[in-house]
Design a protein around this motif. Structure first.
Motif, PDB file in Angstrom:
ATOM      1  N   ASN A  45      48.352  72.461  -7.245  1.00 22.44           N
ATOM      2  CA  ASN A  45      49.432  73.028  -6.455  1.00 22.44           C
ATOM      3  C   ASN A  45      50.744  72.493  -7.014  1.00 22.44           C
ATOM      4  OD1 ASN A  45      51.369  73.673  -4.530  1.00 22.44           O
ATOM      5  ND2 ASN A  45      49.903  73.502  -2.841  1.00 22.44           N
ATOM      6  N   SER A  46      51.512  73.339  -7.675  1.00 22.43           N
ATOM      7  CA  SER A  46      52.759  72.887  -8.304  1.00 22.43           C
ATOM      8  C   SER A  46      53.844  72.574  -7.283  1.00 22.43           C
ATOM      9  CB  SER A  46      53.257  73.931  -9.303  1.00 22.43           C
ATOM     10  OG  SER A  46      53.494  75.159  -8.652  1.00 22.43           O
ATOM     11  N   THR A  47      53.730  73.091  -6.075  1.00 20.56           N
ATOM     12  CA  THR A  47      54.714  72.798  -5.039  1.00 20.56           C
ATOM     13  C   THR A  47      54.572  71.367  -4.553  1.00 20.56           C
ATOM     14  OG1 THR A  47      54.627  75.099  -4.346  1.00 20.56           O
ATOM     15  CG2 THR A  47      55.649  73.534  -2.806  1.00 20.56           C
ATOM     16  N   THR A  48      53.327  70.952  -4.288  1.00 25.69           N
ATOM     17  CA  THR A  48      53.079  69.592  -3.790  1.00 25.69           C
ATOM     18  C   THR A  48      52.761  68.621  -4.917  1.00 25.69           C
ATOM     19  OG1 THR A  48      50.732  70.039  -3.468  1.00 25.69           O
ATOM     20  CG2 THR A  48      52.206  70.458  -1.591  1.00 25.69           C
ATOM     21  N   ASN A  49      52.587  69.155  -6.130  1.00 23.42           N
ATOM     22  CA  ASN A  49      52.226  68.345  -7.297  1.00 23.42           C
ATOM     23  C   ASN A  49      50.902  67.596  -7.079  1.00 23.42           C
ATOM     24  OD1 ASN A  49      52.845  67.697  -9.947  1.00 23.42           O
ATOM     25  ND2 ASN A  49      53.797  65.769  -9.384  1.00 23.42           N
ATOM     26  N   MET A  50      49.948  68.277  -6.436  1.00 24.73           N
ATOM     27  CA  MET A  50      48.646  67.683  -6.102  1.00 24.73           C
ATOM     28  C   MET A  50      47.522  68.564  -6.634  1.00 24.73           C
ATOM     29  SD  MET A  50      49.255  64.921  -4.240  1.00 24.73           S
ATOM     30  CE  MET A  50      47.679  64.630  -3.487  1.00 24.73           C
ATOM     31  N   THR A  51      46.420  67.925  -6.965  1.00 17.57           N
ATOM     32  CA  THR A  51      45.225  68.663  -7.352  1.00 17.57           C
ATOM     33  C   THR A  51      44.364  68.894  -6.117  1.00 17.57           C
ATOM     34  OG1 THR A  51      44.052  66.629  -7.875  1.00 17.57           O
ATOM     35  CG2 THR A  51      45.221  67.714  -9.684  1.00 17.57           C
ATOM     36  N   SER A  52      43.428  69.816  -6.234  1.00 23.25           N
ATOM     37  CA  SER A  52      42.575  70.150  -5.092  1.00 23.25           C
ATOM     38  C   SER A  52      41.490  69.108  -4.852  1.00 23.25           C
ATOM     39  CB  SER A  52      41.931  71.517  -5.303  1.00 23.25           C
ATOM     40  OG  SER A  52      41.151  71.488  -6.491  1.00 23.25           O
TER      41      SER A  52
END
Length: 70
Positions: A45-52
């Motif tokens: 997720n590029s908005t939160t800069n987190m992976t799933s």
């Protein structure tokens, strides 16, 4: 006599090679398809800069072998 020993040695070498080739072919038919990240999948997720998923934790729980797919 020497020719007989040479022929026997050649036959043994040929049999050993045949067994190795057969074993390698059988091993290559067995593989595991790993879904990276498990049920969470492979997403970022590029908005939160987190992976799933925590990919390091997921990989630590897997056993990978030559020929496996990711």
């Amino acid at each position: 006599m020497a020719a007989t020993r040479a022929t026997a040695a050649l036959c043994l070498i040929a049999a050993a090679l045949l067994m190795l080739i057969t074993a390698a072919a059988a091993a290559s038919d067995t593989y595991t398809n790993h879904t990276v990240g498990g049920d969470a999948g492979w997403f970022f997720n590029s908005t939160t800069n987190m992976t799933s998923a925590d990919y390091n934790a997921w990989a630590a729980k897997q056993t990978f072998n030559l020929g496996d797919y990711l």
